[in-house]
Design a protein around this motif. Structure first.
Motif, mmCIF file in Angstrom:
data_model
loop_
_atom_site.group_PDB
_atom_site.id
_atom_site.type_symbol
_atom_site.label_atom_id
_atom_site.label_comp_id
_atom_site.label_asym_id
_atom_site.label_seq_id
_atom_site.Cartn_x
_atom_site.Cartn_y
_atom_site.Cartn_z
ATOM 1 N N PRO A 197 29.411 43.913 56.062
ATOM 2 C CA PRO A 197 29.705 45.354 55.982
ATOM 3 C C PRO A 197 30.684 45.803 57.076
ATOM 4 O O PRO A 197 30.757 45.219 58.155
ATOM 5 C CB PRO A 197 28.342 46.016 56.186
ATOM 6 N N ASP A 248 42.533 43.898 47.970
ATOM 7 C CA ASP A 248 42.875 43.442 46.635
ATOM 8 C C ASP A 248 42.401 41.993 46.450
ATOM 9 O O ASP A 248 42.601 41.162 47.332
ATOM 10 C CB ASP A 248 44.393 43.526 46.463
ATOM 11 N N PRO A 249 41.778 41.663 45.318
ATOM 12 C CA PRO A 249 41.294 40.283 45.120
ATOM 13 C C PRO A 249 42.393 39.227 45.199
ATOM 14 O O PRO A 249 42.147 38.100 45.609
ATOM 15 C CB PRO A 249 40.669 40.309 43.729
ATOM 16 N N GLU A 263 35.822 42.501 51.096
ATOM 17 C CA GLU A 263 36.029 42.042 49.714
ATOM 18 C C GLU A 263 36.213 43.216 48.762
ATOM 19 O O GLU A 263 36.987 43.141 47.815
ATOM 20 C CB GLU A 263 34.837 41.218 49.237
ATOM 21 N N GLN A 264 35.499 44.301 49.015
ATOM 22 C CA GLN A 264 35.584 45.469 48.146
ATOM 23 C C GLN A 264 36.806 46.325 48.454
ATOM 24 O O GLN A 264 37.317 47.002 47.574
ATOM 25 C CB GLN A 264 34.328 46.313 48.286
ATOM 26 N N VAL A 265 37.265 46.295 49.687
ATOM 27 C CA VAL A 265 38.378 47.147 50.098
ATOM 28 C C VAL A 265 39.720 46.507 49.761
ATOM 29 O O VAL A 265 40.630 47.174 49.280
ATOM 30 C CB VAL A 265 38.290 47.452 51.611
ATOM 31 N N ASP A 317 34.234 33.478 53.814
ATOM 32 C CA ASP A 317 33.536 34.246 52.776
ATOM 33 C C ASP A 317 32.464 35.151 53.382
ATOM 34 O O ASP A 317 32.288 36.287 52.954
ATOM 35 C CB ASP A 317 32.896 33.316 51.748
ATOM 36 N N ASP A 371 28.104 50.427 53.110
ATOM 37 C CA ASP A 371 27.942 49.084 52.569
ATOM 38 C C ASP A 371 29.250 48.463 52.098
ATOM 39 O O ASP A 371 29.234 47.385 51.512
ATOM 40 C CB ASP A 371 26.945 49.107 51.409
ATOM 41 N N LEU A 372 30.358 49.114 52.347
ATOM 42 C CA LEU A 372 31.642 48.545 51.960
ATOM 43 C C LEU A 372 31.908 47.283 52.763
ATOM 44 O O LEU A 372 31.558 47.182 53.930
ATOM 45 C CB LEU A 372 32.772 49.537 52.212
ATOM 46 N N SER A 373 32.547 46.319 52.123
ATOM 47 C CA SER A 373 32.954 45.101 52.814
ATOM 48 C C SER A 373 34.450 44.907 52.590
ATOM 49 O O SER A 373 35.069 45.609 51.784
ATOM 50 C CB SER A 373 32.174 43.903 52.283
ATOM 51 N N PRO A 416 27.111 54.724 50.017
ATOM 52 C CA PRO A 416 27.901 53.531 49.675
ATOM 53 C C PRO A 416 29.013 53.218 50.675
ATOM 54 O O PRO A 416 29.445 52.077 50.747
ATOM 55 C CB PRO A 416 28.479 53.863 48.300
ATOM 56 N N ALA A 450 32.341 39.279 53.401
ATOM 57 C CA ALA A 450 31.215 39.968 52.757
ATOM 58 C C ALA A 450 30.420 40.832 53.736
ATOM 59 O O ALA A 450 29.542 41.582 53.317
ATOM 60 C CB ALA A 450 30.292 38.940 52.115
#
Length: 91
Positions: free
Chosen positions: A70, A44-45, A40-42, A64, A36-38, A33, A68
């Motif tokens: 990787p 804060d929203p 967006e995932q790392v 965007d 595959d981090l991007s 995993p 998104a």
């Protein structure tokens, strides 16, 4: 020159490292995993709300897609960029 090429080399090596481990994990039918981090995932929203406020829709779509992508692709692109920049500044 050295600092740019050093940063570029480190980014390039880390990008290749993540890409190779992702390939090995896929070959072994395991999940890796971290590759595959991007962004967006790392991140804060709440810190990504600026994308919705961009003036052009095409710019929003581009932002965007960049968020998104990787992390290994970001590392590879930044590594090549810094290596080229260090080579240009060294001349």
């Amino acid at each position: 020159m050295f600092s740019m090429t050093f940063v570029g080399g480190c980014c390039l090596v880390s990008g290749f490292f993540l890409f190779v481990f992702k390939g090995v994990a896929a070959f072994m039918e395991k999940d890796f995993p971290l590759a595959d981090l991007s962004l967006e995932q790392v991140l804060d929203p709440e810190s990504l709300e600026w994308v919705e406020n961009l003036p052009w829709e095409g710019l929003q779509i581009f932002a965007d897609q960049v968020l998104a992508t990787p992390l290994y692709l970001h590392c590879l692109v930044f590594g090549v960029f810094f290596l080229v920049l260090g080579g240009i500044r060294g001349r």
